[in-house]
Design a protein around this motif. Structure first.
Motif, PDB file in Angstrom:
ATOM      1  N   ALA A 125      -5.436  -1.827   2.912  1.00 26.69           N
ATOM      2  CA  ALA A 125      -4.380  -1.933   3.917  1.00 26.69           C
ATOM      3  C   ALA A 125      -4.416  -0.746   4.873  1.00 26.69           C
ATOM      4  O   ALA A 125      -3.535   0.089   4.864  1.00 26.69           O
ATOM      5  CB  ALA A 125      -3.012  -2.001   3.231  1.00 26.69           C
ATOM      6  N   SER A 127      -4.004   1.463   8.100  1.00 25.89           N
ATOM      7  CA  SER A 127      -2.933   1.429   9.085  1.00 25.89           C
ATOM      8  C   SER A 127      -3.145   2.528  10.105  1.00 25.89           C
ATOM      9  O   SER A 127      -3.543   3.635   9.761  1.00 25.89           O
ATOM     10  CB  SER A 127      -1.596   1.636   8.378  1.00 25.89           C
ATOM     11  OG  SER A 127      -0.609   1.913   9.335  1.00 25.89           O
ATOM     12  N   GLU A 134       4.456   4.525   8.215  1.00 28.65           N
ATOM     13  CA  GLU A 134       4.288   3.201   7.620  1.00 28.65           C
ATOM     14  C   GLU A 134       5.397   2.904   6.623  1.00 28.65           C
ATOM     15  O   GLU A 134       6.018   1.856   6.634  1.00 28.65           O
ATOM     16  CB  GLU A 134       2.924   3.173   6.916  1.00 28.65           C
ATOM     17  CG  GLU A 134       2.622   1.893   6.185  1.00 28.65           C
ATOM     18  CD  GLU A 134       1.779   0.940   7.012  1.00 28.65           C
ATOM     19  OE1 GLU A 134       1.380  -0.070   6.463  1.00 28.65           O
ATOM     20  OE2 GLU A 134       1.533   1.236   8.189  1.00 28.65           O
ATOM     21  N   ARG A 138       8.459   0.129   6.821  1.00 26.75           N
ATOM     22  CA  ARG A 138       8.612  -0.934   5.815  1.00 26.75           C
ATOM     23  C   ARG A 138       9.930  -0.810   5.065  1.00 26.75           C
ATOM     24  O   ARG A 138      10.531  -1.815   4.697  1.00 26.75           O
ATOM     25  CB  ARG A 138       7.436  -0.882   4.833  1.00 26.75           C
ATOM     26  CG  ARG A 138       6.152  -1.310   5.501  1.00 26.75           C
ATOM     27  CD  ARG A 138       5.220  -1.956   4.510  1.00 26.75           C
ATOM     28  NE  ARG A 138       4.120  -2.602   5.216  1.00 26.75           N
ATOM     29  CZ  ARG A 138       2.902  -2.089   5.280  1.00 26.75           C
ATOM     30  NH1 ARG A 138       2.632  -0.961   4.665  1.00 26.75           N
ATOM     31  NH2 ARG A 138       1.954  -2.717   5.937  1.00 26.75           N
ATOM     32  N   SER A 163       6.445 -11.819   9.495  1.00 23.91           N
ATOM     33  CA  SER A 163       5.545 -10.701   9.312  1.00 23.91           C
ATOM     34  C   SER A 163       4.656 -10.889   8.074  1.00 23.91           C
ATOM     35  O   SER A 163       5.160 -11.062   6.981  1.00 23.91           O
ATOM     36  CB  SER A 163       6.357  -9.415   9.139  1.00 23.91           C
ATOM     37  OG  SER A 163       5.538  -8.409   8.623  1.00 23.91           O
ATOM     38  N   SER A 165       2.905  -8.727   6.592  1.00 27.37           N
ATOM     39  CA  SER A 165       2.964  -7.599   5.665  1.00 27.37           C
ATOM     40  C   SER A 165       4.114  -7.773   4.675  1.00 27.37           C
ATOM     41  O   SER A 165       4.058  -7.301   3.560  1.00 27.37           O
ATOM     42  CB  SER A 165       3.116  -6.288   6.419  1.00 27.37           C
ATOM     43  OG  SER A 165       4.390  -6.229   6.992  1.00 27.37           O
ATOM     44  N   ARG A 166       5.149  -8.462   5.109  1.00 33.40           N
ATOM     45  CA  ARG A 166       6.257  -8.720   4.184  1.00 33.40           C
ATOM     46  C   ARG A 166       5.822  -9.647   3.065  1.00 33.40           C
ATOM     47  O   ARG A 166       6.186  -9.465   1.919  1.00 33.40           O
ATOM     48  CB  ARG A 166       7.438  -9.335   4.934  1.00 33.40           C
ATOM     49  CG  ARG A 166       8.036  -8.354   5.907  1.00 33.40           C
ATOM     50  CD  ARG A 166       9.273  -8.920   6.549  1.00 33.40           C
ATOM     51  NE  ARG A 166       9.770  -7.971   7.546  1.00 33.40           N
ATOM     52  CZ  ARG A 166      10.950  -8.069   8.109  1.00 33.40           C
ATOM     53  NH1 ARG A 166      11.749  -9.062   7.803  1.00 33.40           N
ATOM     54  NH2 ARG A 166      11.338  -7.179   8.994  1.00 33.40           N
ATOM     55  N   THR A 168       2.863  -9.898   1.965  1.00 30.67           N
ATOM     56  CA  THR A 168       1.997  -9.113   1.089  1.00 30.67           C
ATOM     57  C   THR A 168       2.812  -8.221   0.182  1.00 30.67           C
ATOM     58  O   THR A 168       2.541  -8.106  -1.013  1.00 30.67           O
ATOM     59  CB  THR A 168       1.050  -8.245   1.941  1.00 30.67           C
ATOM     60  OG1 THR A 168       0.556  -9.049   3.003  1.00 30.67           O
ATOM     61  CG2 THR A 168      -0.104  -7.727   1.108  1.00 30.67           C
TER      62      THR A 168
END
Lengths: 374, 19
Positions: A125, A127, A134, A138, A163, A165-166, A168
């Motif tokens: 991941a 970034s 980050e 989050r 999203s 990433s949410r 994930t």
């Protein structure tokens, strides 16, 4: 524990309700803060009770300790534990109002920040943001993600956010939770998830039982259900002192742990090594703020240098030095009672250690469980 | 106040928790 009559139950429920709702309008503080005083006072109450149980275990004659310790400890724990379940129901309003809110705010036993600590470190991941940025970004969305983890196990699947990433994160959280609960005996694939049979040792653990143990294994700063809070206090104030290796000349009941570790040499190292086996800290090293008071060995977190540093010192010991370890050795190796009786006692003790949050890799738990199963 | 509430809860706790 005695049953509570309905009138008292209703009275206490309304008293808590009135207190919490009045408090929040008077002070204009966020709702989540109300109830914390009840919760902290309960923690203190359980702490004092666990301490008094510990001091009640002392015998006038030291030589009887090995045979008498378990005979007194186990009934006392049963009583404490069943009382804790009753108090958990009695003060369910506090559980619902205060504890659940705290969990929603990521102060529960397994926080999203624990999961994110792994996530942001993961090479898969990458970034452009710094780790702190980050994390901050989050953290802002965590409250939405955390639905009600206890009621449904994990209900993060209902999050319909665009999203990725949410998604994930939610997946990571689920995986982490299942992995931790597995260490407390929960098998999501087991067909029999009902209550255990009447055998001395259970082969299946329900989700609720595993989660209660995981809660009890948490650090003192984590907000957990009242029943688990009592068990965690029993670990801090009764079980951990019994597991601790006394320094120098044994003094019953009064063992103080030195967390600083400066200049104390092997004695501190041994204690901290033991402490590593006690609390469920390693899976939760998310940096939650721990209360200073009474959290004893779980505060030894961060002493990673101890992991490899003191293994040889323990091997030099001629026999177990902790009070509980000596009692267990006596039960397994010296006690002349029938084996079924000894297995029953060992099973009860193993059960107690699990309930209060002593991890499965603690030597004493391993020893007991292999005796019971084998 | 909290003291009043706790004074109400405490006897119940003792009844439940104490042997």
């Amino acid at each position: 524990a005695p049953a509570i009559d309905m009138q008292l139950y209703a009275g206490i429920h309304s008293a808590c309700y009135n207190y919490i709702t009045t408090q929040s309008t008077d002070t204009h503080k966020p709702d989540a803060n109300s109830g914390s005083d009840i919760y902290n006072q309960l923690d203190k109450y359980f702490s004092e009770l666990a301490r008094s149980i510990l001091s009640g275990l002392d015998t006038p004659d030291n030589s009887a300790e090995e045979t008498e310790l378990l005979a007194r400890l186990l009934p006392a724990f049963q009583r404490f534990s069943s009382g804790a379940q009753t108090v958990n129901r009695l003060l369910n309003y506090v559980n619902r109002h205060y504890v659940r809110r705290a969990i929603d705010e990521d102060k529960g036993w397994l926080g999203m920040h624990d999961v994110m600590a792994d996530f942001v470190r993961s090479p898969s991941a990458p970034s452009p943001l710094s780790i702190e940025e980050e994390k901050a970004a989050r953290m802002a969305s965590i409250a939405k993600l955390l639905g009600s983890p206890r009621s449904t196990g994990i209900n993060l699947t209902t999050v319909t956010d665009d999203s990725p990433s949410r998604e994930t994160l939610a997946q990571k959280y689920r995986e982490r939770k299942v992995a931790v609960l597995a260490t407390w005996g929960y098998d999501p694939n087991a067909s029999d998830s009902g209550s255990s049979s009447g055998t001395a040792f259970r082969s299946t653990t329900t989700l609720a039982e595993a989660e209660a143990a995981a809660e009890a294994a948490s650090e003192s700063g984590r907000v957990i259900l009242i029943g688990s809070l009592a068990h965690r206090r029993f670990r801090f104030d009764c079980v951990e002192p019994l597991l601790a290796i006394p320094k120098g000349v044994k003094k019953k009941g009064k063992k103080k742990k030195k967390n600083g570790g400066q200049g104390q040499g092997t004695e501190v190292a041994e204690d901290e090594k033991l402490a590593e086996g006690l609390a469920g800290v390693s899976l939760q090293a998310g940096g939650a703020s721990s209360q200073a008071a009474g959290s004893s060995s779980s505060q030894a977190g961060g002493s990673s240098s101890q992991i490899g540093g003191s293994s040889t010192q323990q091997q030099d010991l001629p026999g177990p030095k902790g009070r509980l370890a000596r009692a267990v050795k006596h039960l397994l190796e010296v006690d002349e009672r029938p084996e079924t009786e000894r297995i029953r006692i060992a099973g009860e003790l193993a059960d107690m250690l699990r309930k209060v949050g002593v991890k499965i890799d603690h030597p004493l738990r391993k020893k007991l469980e292999s005796f019971v199963v084998g | 106040s909290f003291q009043t509430l706790w004074a109400y809860i405490l006897p119940a706790l003792d009844k439940i928790m104490l042997p």
